[in-house]
Write a protein that holds these residues in place. Sequence first.
Motif, PDB file in Angstrom:
ATOM      1  N   HIS A   1       0.829  -1.211   0.000  1.00 40.26           N
ATOM      2  CA  HIS A   1       0.000   0.000   0.000  1.00 40.26           C
ATOM      3  C   HIS A   1       0.865   1.263   0.000  1.00 40.26           C
ATOM      4  O   HIS A   1       0.607   2.202  -0.754  1.00 40.26           O
ATOM      5  N   SER A   2       1.898   1.271   0.836  1.00 38.14           N
ATOM      6  CA  SER A   2       2.781   2.441   0.906  1.00 38.14           C
ATOM      7  C   SER A   2       3.500   2.683  -0.411  1.00 38.14           C
ATOM      8  O   SER A   2       3.592   3.819  -0.880  1.00 38.14           O
ATOM      9  N   LEU A   3       4.016   1.614  -1.013  1.00 38.79           N
ATOM     10  CA  LEU A   3       4.732   1.760  -2.284  1.00 38.79           C
ATOM     11  C   LEU A   3       3.797   2.190  -3.407  1.00 38.79           C
ATOM     12  O   LEU A   3       4.166   3.018  -4.251  1.00 38.79           O
ATOM     13  N   LEU A   4       2.568   1.652  -3.420  1.00 36.88           N
ATOM     14  CA  LEU A   4       1.584   2.072  -4.417  1.00 36.88           C
ATOM     15  C   LEU A   4       1.213   3.538  -4.227  1.00 36.88           C
ATOM     16  O   LEU A   4       1.145   4.299  -5.196  1.00 36.88           O
ATOM     17  N   SER A   5       0.983   3.936  -2.982  1.00 37.86           N
ATOM     18  CA  SER A   5       0.598   5.319  -2.686  1.00 37.86           C
ATOM     19  C   SER A   5       1.685   6.302  -3.082  1.00 37.86           C
ATOM     20  O   SER A   5       1.406   7.411  -3.538  1.00 37.86           O
ATOM     21  N   ALA A   6       2.941   5.898  -2.888  1.00 33.50           N
ATOM     22  CA  ALA A   6       4.068   6.774  -3.204  1.00 33.50           C
ATOM     23  C   ALA A   6       4.377   6.803  -4.697  1.00 33.50           C
ATOM     24  O   ALA A   6       5.163   7.618  -5.164  1.00 33.50           O
ATOM     25  N   GLY A   7       3.767   5.894  -5.462  1.00 34.85           N
ATOM     26  CA  GLY A   7       4.040   5.836  -6.890  1.00 34.85           C
ATOM     27  C   GLY A   7       5.316   5.085  -7.224  1.00 34.85           C
ATOM     28  O   GLY A   7       5.782   5.118  -8.357  1.00 34.85           O
ATOM     29  N   ALA A   8       5.883   4.376  -6.236  1.00 32.41           N
ATOM     30  CA  ALA A   8       7.116   3.632  -6.475  1.00 32.41           C
ATOM     31  C   ALA A   8       6.856   2.347  -7.259  1.00 32.41           C
ATOM     32  O   ALA A   8       7.745   1.852  -7.947  1.00 32.41           O
ATOM     33  N   ILE A   9       5.635   1.807  -7.149  1.00 36.22           N
ATOM     34  CA  ILE A   9       5.234   0.636  -7.919  1.00 36.22           C
ATOM     35  C   ILE A   9       3.817   0.869  -8.441  1.00 36.22           C
ATOM     36  O   ILE A   9       3.086   1.708  -7.925  1.00 36.22           O
ATOM     37  N   VAL A  10       3.464   0.119  -9.485  1.00 34.11           N
ATOM     38  CA  VAL A  10       2.104   0.133 -10.028  1.00 34.11           C
ATOM     39  C   VAL A  10       1.684  -1.317 -10.241  1.00 34.11           C
ATOM     40  O   VAL A  10       2.518  -2.225 -10.260  1.00 34.11           O
ATOM     41  N   HIS A  11       0.381  -1.535 -10.382  1.00 36.49           N
ATOM     42  CA  HIS A  11      -0.097  -2.893 -10.640  1.00 36.49           C
ATOM     43  C   HIS A  11       0.397  -3.370 -12.000  1.00 36.49           C
ATOM     44  O   HIS A  11       0.395  -2.624 -12.971  1.00 36.49           O
ATOM     45  N   ASN A  12       0.810  -4.627 -12.052  1.00 37.07           N
ATOM     46  CA  ASN A  12       1.256  -5.243 -13.291  1.00 37.07           C
ATOM     47  C   ASN A  12       0.048  -5.926 -13.929  1.00 37.07           C
ATOM     48  O   ASN A  12      -0.274  -7.066 -13.609  1.00 37.07           O
ATOM     49  N   LEU A  13      -0.628  -5.229 -14.816  1.00 36.62           N
ATOM     50  CA  LEU A  13      -1.860  -5.733 -15.402  1.00 36.62           C
ATOM     51  C   LEU A  13      -1.633  -6.876 -16.384  1.00 36.62           C
ATOM     52  O   LEU A  13      -2.570  -7.594 -16.725  1.00 36.62           O
ATOM     53  N   SER A  14      -0.399  -7.081 -16.834  1.00 43.55           N
ATOM     54  CA  SER A  14      -0.113  -8.179 -17.759  1.00 43.55           C
ATOM     55  C   SER A  14       0.156  -9.489 -17.030  1.00 43.55           C
ATOM     56  O   SER A  14       0.328 -10.523 -17.662  1.00 43.55           O
ATOM     57  N   TYR A  15       0.173  -9.472 -15.712  1.00 42.38           N
ATOM     58  CA  TYR A  15       0.439 -10.677 -14.916  1.00 42.38           C
ATOM     59  C   TYR A  15      -0.876 -11.357 -14.536  1.00 42.38           C
ATOM     60  O   TYR A  15      -1.817 -10.699 -14.097  1.00 42.38           O
ATOM     61  N   SER A  16      -0.949 -12.660 -14.709  1.00 36.38           N
ATOM     62  CA  SER A  16      -2.117 -13.437 -14.284  1.00 36.38           C
ATOM     63  C   SER A  16      -1.780 -14.103 -12.954  1.00 36.38           C
ATOM     64  O   SER A  16      -0.940 -15.004 -12.902  1.00 36.38           O
ATOM     65  N   PRO A  17      -2.404 -13.655 -11.865  1.00 34.99           N
ATOM     66  CA  PRO A  17      -2.061 -14.205 -10.558  1.00 34.99           C
ATOM     67  C   PRO A  17      -2.443 -15.674 -10.430  1.00 34.99           C
ATOM     68  O   PRO A  17      -3.334 -16.173 -11.127  1.00 34.99           O
ATOM     69  N   ILE A  18      -1.756 -16.363  -9.524  1.00 36.91           N
ATOM     70  CA  ILE A  18      -2.063 -17.764  -9.267  1.00 36.91           C
ATOM     71  C   ILE A  18      -3.368 -17.859  -8.481  1.00 36.91           C
ATOM     72  O   ILE A  18      -3.826 -16.880  -7.903  1.00 36.91           O
ATOM     73  N   SER A  19      -3.948 -19.034  -8.464  1.00 33.37           N
ATOM     74  CA  SER A  19      -5.222 -19.224  -7.777  1.00 33.37           C
ATOM     75  C   SER A  19      -5.046 -19.061  -6.262  1.00 33.37           C
ATOM     76  O   SER A  19      -3.939 -19.181  -5.731  1.00 33.37           O
ATOM     77  N   GLN A  20      -6.158 -18.810  -5.594  1.00 26.76           N
ATOM     78  CA  GLN A  20      -6.134 -18.652  -4.137  1.00 26.76           C
ATOM     79  C   GLN A  20      -5.614 -19.918  -3.457  1.00 26.76           C
ATOM     80  O   GLN A  20      -4.804 -19.847  -2.543  1.00 26.76           O
TER      81      GLN A  20
END
Length: 109
Positions: free
Chosen positions: A6-25
Amino acid sequence: MDDLEHSLLSAGAIVHNLSYSPISQSRSEELYATDKEAWILERAKNFKRPDTGIVDRLVDGVSRTLGLKQGERKQLEGDIVVAAPGKVILFGEHAVVHGVVSAAMIFAV
């Protein structure tokens, strides 16, 4: 882990990788139970650095100013003097990510 993301996303240091397909729960839970380091690395694939950021622009600007081409290194002659403020955090350095008040001050070195 959620606080860090959350902190890294808020700071703009990282963004979501929309090309990645996450593994199942269920696979995520299995990986967490058997190999926490692999679970962390798998979870990190959900994110990436921003394509272009302030650091890239800063590095490019410094390179242009020094007359450097892409990947070129240049030997500088003479001394380089750099000054930056220091910081003292009296208490609560990490606690601020949890909303706790902190006291900090800067000083010239």
